[in-house]
Design an enzyme around this catalytic site. Structure first.
Site, PDB file in Angstrom:
ATOM      1  N   ASP A  16       0.837  -1.198   0.000  1.00 54.91           N
ATOM      2  CA  ASP A  16       0.000   0.000   0.000  1.00 54.91           C
ATOM      3  C   ASP A  16       0.872   1.248   0.000  1.00 54.91           C
ATOM      4  OD1 ASP A  16      -1.952  -1.834   0.201  1.00 54.91           O
ATOM      5  OD2 ASP A  16      -2.743  -1.173   2.153  1.00 54.91           O
ATOM      6  N   ALA A  44       3.891   1.654  -1.248  1.00 54.41           N
ATOM      7  CA  ALA A  44       4.472   1.885  -2.574  1.00 54.41           C
ATOM      8  C   ALA A  44       3.406   2.430  -3.526  1.00 54.41           C
ATOM      9  CB  ALA A  44       5.071   0.586  -3.119  1.00 54.41           C
ATOM     10  N   TYR A  45       2.193   1.901  -3.387  1.00 55.61           N
ATOM     11  CA  TYR A  45       1.095   2.393  -4.233  1.00 55.61           C
ATOM     12  C   TYR A  45       0.830   3.864  -3.937  1.00 55.61           C
ATOM     13  CZ  TYR A  45      -3.463   2.921  -6.380  1.00 55.61           C
ATOM     14  OH  TYR A  45      -4.505   3.374  -7.155  1.00 55.61           O
ATOM     15  N   ASP A  46       0.744   4.194  -2.647  1.00 56.44           N
ATOM     16  CA  ASP A  46       0.469   5.580  -2.256  1.00 56.44           C
ATOM     17  C   ASP A  46       1.545   6.526  -2.764  1.00 56.44           C
ATOM     18  OD1 ASP A  46      -1.796   4.750  -1.058  1.00 56.44           O
ATOM     19  OD2 ASP A  46      -1.016   4.797   0.997  1.00 56.44           O
ATOM     20  N   SER A  91     -35.407  -8.397 -16.155  1.00 55.93           N
ATOM     21  CA  SER A  91     -35.073  -9.189 -14.973  1.00 55.93           C
ATOM     22  C   SER A  91     -35.316 -10.665 -15.258  1.00 55.93           C
ATOM     23  CB  SER A  91     -35.892  -8.723 -13.774  1.00 55.93           C
ATOM     24  OG  SER A  91     -37.253  -8.947 -14.036  1.00 55.93           O
ATOM     25  N   LEU A  92     -34.845 -11.497 -14.341  1.00 53.43           N
ATOM     26  CA  LEU A  92     -34.923 -12.940 -14.536  1.00 53.43           C
ATOM     27  C   LEU A  92     -36.099 -13.517 -13.766  1.00 53.43           C
ATOM     28  CD1 LEU A  92     -31.171 -13.846 -13.981  1.00 53.43           C
ATOM     29  CD2 LEU A  92     -32.345 -13.476 -16.149  1.00 53.43           C
ATOM     30  N   GLU A 132     -23.385 -19.032 -12.602  1.00 54.20           N
ATOM     31  CA  GLU A 132     -22.561 -18.235 -11.707  1.00 54.20           C
ATOM     32  C   GLU A 132     -23.385 -17.766 -10.518  1.00 54.20           C
ATOM     33  OE1 GLU A 132     -21.038 -14.507 -13.229  1.00 54.20           O
ATOM     34  OE2 GLU A 132     -22.606 -14.386 -14.723  1.00 54.20           O
ATOM     35  N   LYS A 146     -25.621 -15.710  -8.023  1.00 56.40           N
ATOM     36  CA  LYS A 146     -26.557 -14.595  -8.165  1.00 56.40           C
ATOM     37  C   LYS A 146     -26.241 -13.619  -7.038  1.00 56.40           C
ATOM     38  CE  LYS A 146     -31.394 -13.265  -8.472  1.00 56.40           C
ATOM     39  NZ  LYS A 146     -31.295 -12.212  -7.442  1.00 56.40           N
ATOM     40  N   ASP A 156     -26.307 -10.660  -4.527  1.00 51.46           N
ATOM     41  CA  ASP A 156     -27.425  -9.980  -3.875  1.00 51.46           C
ATOM     42  C   ASP A 156     -27.023  -8.533  -3.610  1.00 51.46           C
ATOM     43  OD1 ASP A 156     -29.867  -9.617  -2.798  1.00 51.46           O
ATOM     44  OD2 ASP A 156     -29.474 -10.734  -0.941  1.00 51.46           O
ATOM     45  N   GLU A 170     -23.341  -6.137 -10.926  1.00 56.14           N
ATOM     46  CA  GLU A 170     -23.984  -5.971  -9.630  1.00 56.14           C
ATOM     47  C   GLU A 170     -23.009  -5.302  -8.674  1.00 56.14           C
ATOM     48  OE1 GLU A 170     -27.015  -7.368  -9.821  1.00 56.14           O
ATOM     49  OE2 GLU A 170     -27.751  -7.554  -7.755  1.00 56.14           O
ATOM     50  N   TYR A 205     -21.450  -9.220 -15.397  1.00 56.67           N
ATOM     51  CA  TYR A 205     -21.881 -10.550 -15.846  1.00 56.67           C
ATOM     52  C   TYR A 205     -22.630 -10.579 -17.166  1.00 56.67           C
ATOM     53  CZ  TYR A 205     -25.713  -8.756 -12.958  1.00 56.67           C
ATOM     54  OH  TYR A 205     -26.662  -7.960 -12.380  1.00 56.67           O
ATOM     55  N   LYS A 219     -27.669 -19.552 -17.353  1.00 54.38           N
ATOM     56  CA  LYS A 219     -27.874 -18.905 -18.661  1.00 54.38           C
ATOM     57  C   LYS A 219     -27.432 -19.837 -19.772  1.00 54.38           C
ATOM     58  CE  LYS A 219     -25.545 -15.229 -16.406  1.00 54.38           C
ATOM     59  NZ  LYS A 219     -24.875 -13.929 -16.340  1.00 54.38           N
ATOM     60  N   LYS A 241     -32.874 -19.789  -7.084  1.00 53.73           N
ATOM     61  CA  LYS A 241     -32.591 -19.227  -5.765  1.00 53.73           C
ATOM     62  C   LYS A 241     -32.330 -20.305  -4.719  1.00 53.73           C
ATOM     63  CE  LYS A 241     -34.697 -15.380  -4.891  1.00 53.73           C
ATOM     64  NZ  LYS A 241     -34.483 -13.960  -4.659  1.00 53.73           N
ATOM     65  N   CYS A 259     -26.806  -2.757  36.391  1.00 55.78           N
ATOM     66  CA  CYS A 259     -26.146  -3.871  35.691  1.00 55.78           C
ATOM     67  C   CYS A 259     -26.751  -5.182  36.178  1.00 55.78           C
ATOM     68  CB  CYS A 259     -24.644  -3.842  35.958  1.00 55.78           C
ATOM     69  SG  CYS A 259     -23.796  -5.300  35.341  1.00 55.78           S
ATOM     70  N   CYS A 271     -23.715  -7.142  38.241  1.00 59.24           N
ATOM     71  CA  CYS A 271     -23.118  -6.655  39.498  1.00 59.24           C
ATOM     72  C   CYS A 271     -23.989  -5.631  40.210  1.00 59.24           C
ATOM     73  CB  CYS A 271     -21.724  -6.082  39.245  1.00 59.24           C
ATOM     74  SG  CYS A 271     -21.759  -4.493  38.394  1.00 59.24           S
ATOM     75  N   CYS A 310     -22.230  -0.613  32.049  1.00 54.41           N
ATOM     76  CA  CYS A 310     -21.930  -0.797  33.455  1.00 54.41           C
ATOM     77  C   CYS A 310     -20.561  -0.185  33.703  1.00 54.41           C
ATOM     78  CB  CYS A 310     -21.912  -2.296  33.802  1.00 54.41           C
ATOM     79  SG  CYS A 310     -21.112  -2.654  35.381  1.00 54.41           S
ATOM     80  N   CYS A 324     -16.948  -5.820  38.045  1.00 58.17           N
ATOM     81  CA  CYS A 324     -18.149  -6.492  37.551  1.00 58.17           C
ATOM     82  C   CYS A 324     -17.745  -7.864  37.022  1.00 58.17           C
ATOM     83  CB  CYS A 324     -18.802  -5.665  36.446  1.00 58.17           C
ATOM     84  SG  CYS A 324     -20.121  -6.548  35.569  1.00 58.17           S
TER      85      CYS A 324
HETATM   86  S1  IVH Z   1     -27.624 -12.168 -15.728  1.00 59.44           S
HETATM   87  C1  IVH Z   1     -31.180 -10.789 -18.786  1.00 59.44           C
HETATM   88  N1  IVH Z   1     -26.091 -12.791 -13.740  1.00 59.44           N
HETATM   89  O1  IVH Z   1     -30.398 -10.691 -10.502  1.00 59.44           O
HETATM   90  C2  IVH Z   1     -30.647 -10.564 -17.444  1.00 59.44           C
HETATM   91  N2  IVH Z   1     -27.967 -11.398 -13.279  1.00 59.44           N
HETATM   92  O2  IVH Z   1     -33.631 -10.624 -12.073  1.00 59.44           O
HETATM   93  C3  IVH Z   1     -29.253 -10.997 -17.331  1.00 59.44           C
HETATM   94  N3  IVH Z   1     -28.117 -10.693 -10.917  1.00 59.44           N
HETATM   95  O3  IVH Z   1     -31.454  -7.790 -11.051  1.00 59.44           O
HETATM   96  C4  IVH Z   1     -28.852 -11.001 -15.921  1.00 59.44           C
HETATM   97  N4  IVH Z   1     -26.318 -11.750 -10.226  1.00 59.44           N
HETATM   98  O4  IVH Z   1     -29.174  -7.957 -12.206  1.00 59.44           O
HETATM   99  C5  IVH Z   1     -27.189 -12.120 -14.099  1.00 59.44           C
HETATM  100  N5  IVH Z   1     -24.583 -13.409 -12.086  1.00 59.44           N
HETATM  101  C6  IVH Z   1     -25.686 -12.741 -12.464  1.00 59.44           C
HETATM  102  C7  IVH Z   1     -26.450 -11.989 -11.544  1.00 59.44           C
HETATM  103  C8  IVH Z   1     -27.594 -11.332 -11.996  1.00 59.44           C
HETATM  104  C9  IVH Z   1     -27.326 -10.967  -9.869  1.00 59.44           C
HETATM  105  C10 IVH Z   1     -29.336  -9.862 -10.828  1.00 59.44           C
HETATM  106  C11 IVH Z   1     -29.798  -9.173 -12.046  1.00 59.44           C
HETATM  107  C12 IVH Z   1     -31.264  -8.959 -11.778  1.00 59.44           C
HETATM  108  C13 IVH Z   1     -31.615 -10.101 -10.897  1.00 59.44           C
HETATM  109  C14 IVH Z   1     -32.433 -11.119 -11.618  1.00 59.44           C
END
Ligand code: IVH
Length: 494
Positions: A45, A47-49, A94-95, A125, A127, A129, A188, A240, A305, A329, A423, A426, A439, A445
């Site tokens: 760090d 050296a980076y700084d 969305s998925l 891969e 998902k 959060d 994400e 992704y 996918k 999920k 407390c 004690c 306390c 205590c």
């Molecule tokens: S692929 C066509 N890969 O999960 C959509 N989505 O509805 C392609 N999410 O909000 C999305 N991890 O953004 C993909 N490894 C991942 C993900 C991912 C999280 C999210 C995505 C979306 C929700 C699914």
């Protein structure tokens, strides 16, 4: 500017300064990538700084040489009046979310039926959060970032995402991976569990409301009008999906996409895998559910996918979701239960922590019977009482947390709980410090003495074998140990 100019103490010509600046930027980009994207730092760090500060000094002396993609430009420092609305280059759909294995099998059957001539493979891969974002690079420069919003347009959070060190401000130009004219990528933003815990500890110290989980903490940090606050929260981004690419090398599969994203310096999930059959997908789902706690960030399932991009085009999308992907999920790590009682624990530093004794519930394979209520202020904010029905969350290895009150349980009588004036161990009168009750009795205590002796003997300190919670409890209760020093005069008989 001439050599020997007072603004240029190094006595370099302007040409030499330009070269040095370019060299420093290349070095810094390389090390940012090694550290934040690959998790493989190559220099310290310090050296980076040193490199960073040298660049900063040269840019201060030659402000006209500052470019928006310079590593010094991550924190603009300007507080924004509001977030601009930004249309996405391609809709962010969305998925479909599925927890049931049979439904996943039906998905696979539908996919194979629609593609009679190809045998599709699946890219799987984690998902993540977190908060879904779109990042757009024009001629390799990060030009804008938007949240998902309604899928068509989102909030422009460019300045905030620029503070995230794993997001390159400029794409790498590599042999075989020339930088595209326009690249729109989806990823994400996440907060690592350790950073979430640190943030909540800080908020607790300041008596401010805590975040319920890393996802909320991440979203709250990105939706900050002051990018300096976002910068302090240390977020991370995994990419992704390619939403649009102009002038990019041909991509035939999700693996091609991932390889290119990686070459361009974008962070992709190292856990991603190619599966030849749906049974391999099930195996991956089980494996990731087992590894969930050790990743350091929260995932709530896997994403499955179809890997071949031509097959994806053939499958198309319904009104709401792609037919070529789904979110598979995990069982949720949230449960409803009842607060049977509230007890108060006294820690090593004397802080009184209210703890809920719960109707035991299983959350993600672990039986949970207790959850922390943090402090007086948090209890008041959530309006918690004995007898309440509540929602409990267990994240990572974190102590379970009561996130909200649902209402009266109807079975256990509702009873208001007050933090004690004395407390519970004690009996010393409690002092109030912001949201905390403490306390003040120190090692007088027994609870604090036990905490101190345990801490003293722990692996991080003197590492005294056999001095666990039970032994310490007996030594202190029997009066044999009244201070840490007494440990050294204990006899074997005692
Ligand atoms: S692929 C066509 N890969 O999960 C959509 N989505 O509805 C392609 N999410 O909000 C999305 N991890 O953004 C993909 N490894 C991942 C993900 C991912 C999280 C999210 C995505 C979306 C929700 C699914």
């Amino acid at each position: 500017m001439a050599a020997g100019d007072p603004l240029n103490p190094n006595g370099m010509t302007r040409d030499q300064v330009e070269q040095r600046i370019e060299h420093l930027r290349t070095e810094l980009r390389h090390h940012e990538h090694a550290y934040y994207v690959l998790d493989r730092p190559e220099i310290s760090d310090v050296a980076y700084d040193a490199l960073f500060n040298e660049l900063l000094a040269l840019e201060r002396a030659f402000p006209d040489l500052v470019t928006p993609d310079s590593p010094t430009q991550r924190v603009g420092g300007e507080v924004l009046p509001s977030f601009p609305e930004i249309p996405h280059l391609a809709p962010m759909i969305s998925l479909e979310s599925i927890t049931d294995e049979d439904e996943v099998r039906r998905f696979d059957e539908r996919v194979r039926k629609a593609l009679p001539t190809v045998r599709p493979s699946y890219l799987v891969e984690p998902k993540f959060d977190g908060l879904s974002i779109e990042a757009v690079y024009e001629d390799g420069q990060l030009s804008r970032v938007a949240t998902r919003g309604d899928g068509e347009r989102g909030e422009g959070v460019t300045e905030n995402v620029k503070t995230i060190r794993s997001v390159p401000l400029r794409l790498h130009d590599r042999p075989g991976a020339p930088v595209p004219a326009v690249l729109s990528v989806r990823g994400e933003a996440i907060m690592h569990v350790k950073d979430f815990e640190r943030l909540n500890r800080e908020l607790e110290q300041e008596g401010k409301p805590l975040f319920a989980n890393p996802r909320n903490a991440c979203a709250g940090s990105i939706r900050q009008l002051d990018p300096r606050i976002t910068a302090r929260r240390r977020l991370d981004v995994f990419f992704y999906d390619v939403l649009a690419a102009e002038g990019a090398p041909a991509m035939a599969t999700a693996l091609d996409q991932r390889r290119l994203l990686g070459e361009w310096g974008l962070r992709v999930a190292p856990e991603a895998r190619q599966c030849a059959s749906i049974d391999e997908v099930f195996a991956y789902h089980r494996e990731m559910e087992g590894r969930r706690d050790s990743l350091g960030y929260e995932i709530d399932g896997i994403v499955v996918k179809v890997s071949e991009l031509a097959a994806r085009r053939q499958l198309g999308t319904t009104a709401r979701h792609p037919r070529w992907a789904l979110a598979f999920k995990f069982a949720p790590r949230e449960q409803e239960t009842i607060i049977r009682n509230i007890v108060v624990q006294v820690g090593r530093t004397g802080v009184l922590t209210p703890v809920a004794e719960l109707e035991p519930v299983e959350i993600g394979g672990v039986t949970v019977g207790r959850a922390t209520l943090h402090n007086r202020e948090e209890m008041r904010r959530k309006d918690l009482h004995i007898g309440d029905r509540v929602r409990v969350v267990r994240a990572g290895d974190v102590i379970p947390d009561v996130v909200e009150r649902i209402g009266p349980s109807g079975s256990v009588p509702e009873q208001t709980f007050q933090m004690p004036d004395r407390c519970p161990v004690c009996g010393a009168p409690v002092v109030h410090e912001g949201p905390f009750d403490r306390c003040p009795n120190g090692l007088e205590c027994p609870a604090q003495l036990k905490g101190a002796v345990e801490h003293f003997g722990s692996r991080e300190a003197l590492d005294i074998r056999g001095l666990g919670e039970r032994t310490v409890g007996e030594l202190v209760s029997s009066g044999l140990v009244k201070s840490v020093a007494d440990l050294f005069t204990l006899t074997i008989d005692q």
